[in-house]
Design a protein around this motif. Structure first.
Motif, PDB file in Angstrom:
ATOM      1  N   ALA A   1       0.527  -0.965   0.175  1.00 40.22           N
ATOM      2  CA  ALA A   1       0.272   0.113  -0.215  1.00 40.22           C
ATOM      3  C   ALA A   1       0.650   1.447  -0.429  1.00 40.22           C
ATOM      4  O   ALA A   1       1.946   1.015   0.349  1.00 40.22           O
ATOM      5  CB  ALA A   1      -1.015  -0.067   1.564  1.00 40.22           C
ATOM      6  N   PRO A   2       0.303   2.454  -0.806  1.00 39.45           N
ATOM      7  CA  PRO A   2       1.063   3.679  -0.319  1.00 39.45           C
ATOM      8  C   PRO A   2       1.840   3.533   1.143  1.00 39.45           C
ATOM      9  O   PRO A   2       1.487   4.055   1.944  1.00 39.45           O
ATOM     10  CB  PRO A   2      -0.105   4.566  -0.605  1.00 39.45           C
ATOM     11  N   GLY A   3       2.980   3.779   0.579  1.00 38.16           N
ATOM     12  CA  GLY A   3       3.160   4.472   2.028  1.00 38.16           C
ATOM     13  C   GLY A   3       4.052   3.441   3.069  1.00 38.16           C
ATOM     14  O   GLY A   3       4.720   3.564   4.190  1.00 38.16           O
ATOM     15  N   LYS A   4       3.510   2.108   2.890  1.00 36.50           N
ATOM     16  CA  LYS A   4       3.606   1.336   3.128  1.00 36.50           C
ATOM     17  C   LYS A   4       4.828   0.668   2.921  1.00 36.50           C
ATOM     18  O   LYS A   4       4.832   0.041   1.701  1.00 36.50           O
ATOM     19  CB  LYS A   4       2.170   0.347   3.885  1.00 36.50           C
ATOM     20  N   GLU A   5       5.570  -0.627   4.544  1.00 38.63           N
ATOM     21  CA  GLU A   5       5.744  -1.561   3.436  1.00 38.63           C
ATOM     22  C   GLU A   5       5.218  -2.991   2.930  1.00 38.63           C
ATOM     23  O   GLU A   5       4.541  -3.109   2.818  1.00 38.63           O
ATOM     24  CB  GLU A   5       7.017  -2.506   4.595  1.00 38.63           C
ATOM     25  N   ARG A   6       6.680  -4.065   1.767  1.00 38.11           N
ATOM     26  CA  ARG A   6       5.982  -4.583   1.405  1.00 38.11           C
ATOM     27  C   ARG A   6       5.285  -6.024   2.421  1.00 38.11           C
ATOM     28  O   ARG A   6       6.048  -6.145   3.084  1.00 38.11           O
ATOM     29  CB  ARG A   6       6.177  -5.299  -0.295  1.00 38.11           C
ATOM     30  N   GLU A   7       3.710  -6.496   1.230  1.00 35.57           N
ATOM     31  CA  GLU A   7       3.293  -7.719   3.047  1.00 35.57           C
ATOM     32  C   GLU A   7       2.977  -8.582   2.203  1.00 35.57           C
ATOM     33  O   GLU A   7       2.141  -9.035   1.477  1.00 35.57           O
ATOM     34  CB  GLU A   7       2.154  -6.772   3.751  1.00 35.57           C
ATOM     35  N   PHE A   8       3.450  -9.816   3.205  1.00 30.78           N
ATOM     36  CA  PHE A   8       3.067 -11.324   2.286  1.00 30.78           C
ATOM     37  C   PHE A   8       1.276 -11.582   2.569  1.00 30.78           C
ATOM     38  O   PHE A   8       0.900 -10.397   4.267  1.00 30.78           O
ATOM     39  CB  PHE A   8       3.856 -11.747   3.712  1.00 30.78           C
ATOM     40  N   VAL A   9       1.118 -11.794   1.323  1.00 30.65           N
ATOM     41  CA  VAL A   9       0.009 -12.300   1.840  1.00 30.65           C
ATOM     42  C   VAL A   9      -0.657 -13.808   2.274  1.00 30.65           C
ATOM     43  O   VAL A   9      -1.159 -14.266   2.251  1.00 30.65           O
ATOM     44  CB  VAL A   9      -1.533 -11.655   0.225  1.00 30.65           C
ATOM     45  N   ALA A  10       0.248 -14.630   0.815  1.00 30.64           N
ATOM     46  CA  ALA A  10      -0.087 -15.903   0.298  1.00 30.64           C
ATOM     47  C   ALA A  10       0.299 -16.304  -0.026  1.00 30.64           C
ATOM     48  O   ALA A  10       1.512 -16.051  -0.167  1.00 30.64           O
ATOM     49  CB  ALA A  10      -1.877 -16.379   0.458  1.00 30.64           C
ATOM     50  N   ALA A  11       0.857 -18.147   0.449  1.00 31.83           N
ATOM     51  CA  ALA A  11       1.810 -18.917  -0.707  1.00 31.83           C
ATOM     52  C   ALA A  11       1.416 -19.982  -1.136  1.00 31.83           C
ATOM     53  O   ALA A  11       0.484 -21.153   0.018  1.00 31.83           O
ATOM     54  CB  ALA A  11       3.117 -18.805  -0.250  1.00 31.83           C
ATOM     55  N   ILE A  12       1.794 -20.512  -1.904  1.00 32.16           N
ATOM     56  CA  ILE A  12       0.955 -22.142  -2.015  1.00 32.16           C
ATOM     57  C   ILE A  12       2.786 -23.194  -2.400  1.00 32.16           C
ATOM     58  O   ILE A  12       3.343 -22.354  -3.771  1.00 32.16           O
ATOM     59  CB  ILE A  12      -0.221 -22.303  -3.339  1.00 32.16           C
ATOM     60  N   ALA A  13       2.475 -24.012  -2.588  1.00 31.71           N
ATOM     61  CA  ALA A  13       4.058 -24.907  -3.029  1.00 31.71           C
ATOM     62  C   ALA A  13       3.832 -25.202  -4.211  1.00 31.71           C
ATOM     63  O   ALA A  13       2.497 -25.025  -4.616  1.00 31.71           O
ATOM     64  CB  ALA A  13       4.119 -26.488  -1.975  1.00 31.71           C
ATOM     65  N   GLY A  14       4.628 -26.104  -5.149  1.00 31.51           N
ATOM     66  CA  GLY A  14       4.572 -26.153  -6.352  1.00 31.51           C
ATOM     67  C   GLY A  14       3.763 -27.387  -6.553  1.00 31.51           C
ATOM     68  O   GLY A  14       2.816 -27.190  -7.273  1.00 31.51           O
ATOM     69  N   SER A  15       3.389 -27.921  -5.968  1.00 32.20           N
ATOM     70  CA  SER A  15       2.018 -29.181  -6.446  1.00 32.20           C
ATOM     71  C   SER A  15       1.220 -28.908  -5.199  1.00 32.20           C
ATOM     72  O   SER A  15       0.198 -29.370  -6.415  1.00 32.20           O
ATOM     73  CB  SER A  15       2.441 -30.273  -5.409  1.00 32.20           C
ATOM     74  N   GLY A  16       1.137 -27.513  -5.056  1.00 35.33           N
ATOM     75  CA  GLY A  16      -0.609 -26.910  -4.263  1.00 35.33           C
ATOM     76  C   GLY A  16      -0.801 -27.714  -3.416  1.00 35.33           C
ATOM     77  O   GLY A  16      -1.815 -27.411  -2.636  1.00 35.33           O
ATOM     78  N   GLY A  17      -0.199 -28.685  -2.242  1.00 37.48           N
ATOM     79  CA  GLY A  17      -0.303 -28.876  -1.457  1.00 37.48           C
ATOM     80  C   GLY A  17      -0.478 -27.905  -0.442  1.00 37.48           C
ATOM     81  O   GLY A  17      -0.818 -28.951   0.626  1.00 37.48           O
ATOM     82  N   MET A  18       0.837 -27.492  -0.134  1.00 38.00           N
ATOM     83  CA  MET A  18       1.017 -26.935   0.720  1.00 38.00           C
ATOM     84  C   MET A  18       0.716 -25.398   0.648  1.00 38.00           C
ATOM     85  O   MET A  18       0.817 -24.983  -0.206  1.00 38.00           O
ATOM     86  CB  MET A  18       2.208 -27.165   0.999  1.00 38.00           C
ATOM     87  N   THR A  19      -0.115 -24.418   1.621  1.00 39.86           N
ATOM     88  CA  THR A  19      -0.709 -22.677   2.212  1.00 39.86           C
ATOM     89  C   THR A  19      -0.615 -22.272   2.143  1.00 39.86           C
ATOM     90  O   THR A  19      -0.507 -23.327   3.639  1.00 39.86           O
ATOM     91  CB  THR A  19      -2.071 -22.867   1.649  1.00 39.86           C
ATOM     92  N   ARG A  20       0.177 -21.250   2.830  1.00 35.05           N
ATOM     93  CA  ARG A  20       0.256 -20.564   3.905  1.00 35.05           C
ATOM     94  C   ARG A  20      -0.470 -18.961   3.996  1.00 35.05           C
ATOM     95  O   ARG A  20      -1.065 -18.566   2.625  1.00 35.05           O
ATOM     96  CB  ARG A  20       1.658 -20.146   4.162  1.00 35.05           C
TER      97      ARG A  20
END
Length: 120
Positions: free
Chosen positions: A40-59
């Motif tokens: 967002a403007p004026g803010k640091e980059r923020e982690f939203v979500a992640a997914i493994a290559g196989s799609g079997g694991m998410t965060r």
């Protein structure tokens, strides 16, 4: 080298939904973990979500759990971020990233981003 192109951003009212897409070049997409971040403007980059290559694991970041869903279609070399119940504070440029070097936060490749604006 992997090139990433995000799409699907736009203007939406609070409570609405958007689905972001991240199209990746190359033939090794299924090997790469994928992530979504926002800034967002004026803010640091923020982690939203992640997914493994196989799609079997998410965060997910705690503030996105239950509202955002990350997924991927390896046959289409594309990752997605489904965003529901959007809030004005979700307004940001959303970037996708590929090939995590430190799961789930650091990545080797980044897209240019797509703007998401949530009006109240």
């Amino acid at each position: 080298q992997v090139q990433l192109v995000e799409s699907g951003g736009g203007l939406v009212q609070a409570g609405g939904s958007l689905r972001l897409s991240c199209a990746a070049s190359g033939r090794t997409f299924s090997r790469y973990s994928m992530g979504w971040f926002r800034q967002a403007p004026g803010k640091e980059r923020e982690f939203v979500a992640a997914i493994a290559g196989s799609g079997g694991m998410t965060r997910y970041a705690d503030s996105m759990k239950g509202r955002f869903t990350i997924s991927r279609d390896n046959a289409k070399n594309t990752a997605y971020l489904q965003m529901n119940s959007l809030k004005p504070e979700d307004t940001a440029v959303y970037h996708c990233a590929a090939n995590s070097t430190r799961w789930p936060y650091d990545y080797a490749y980044w897209g240019q981003g797509t703007q998401v604006t949530v009006s109240s």
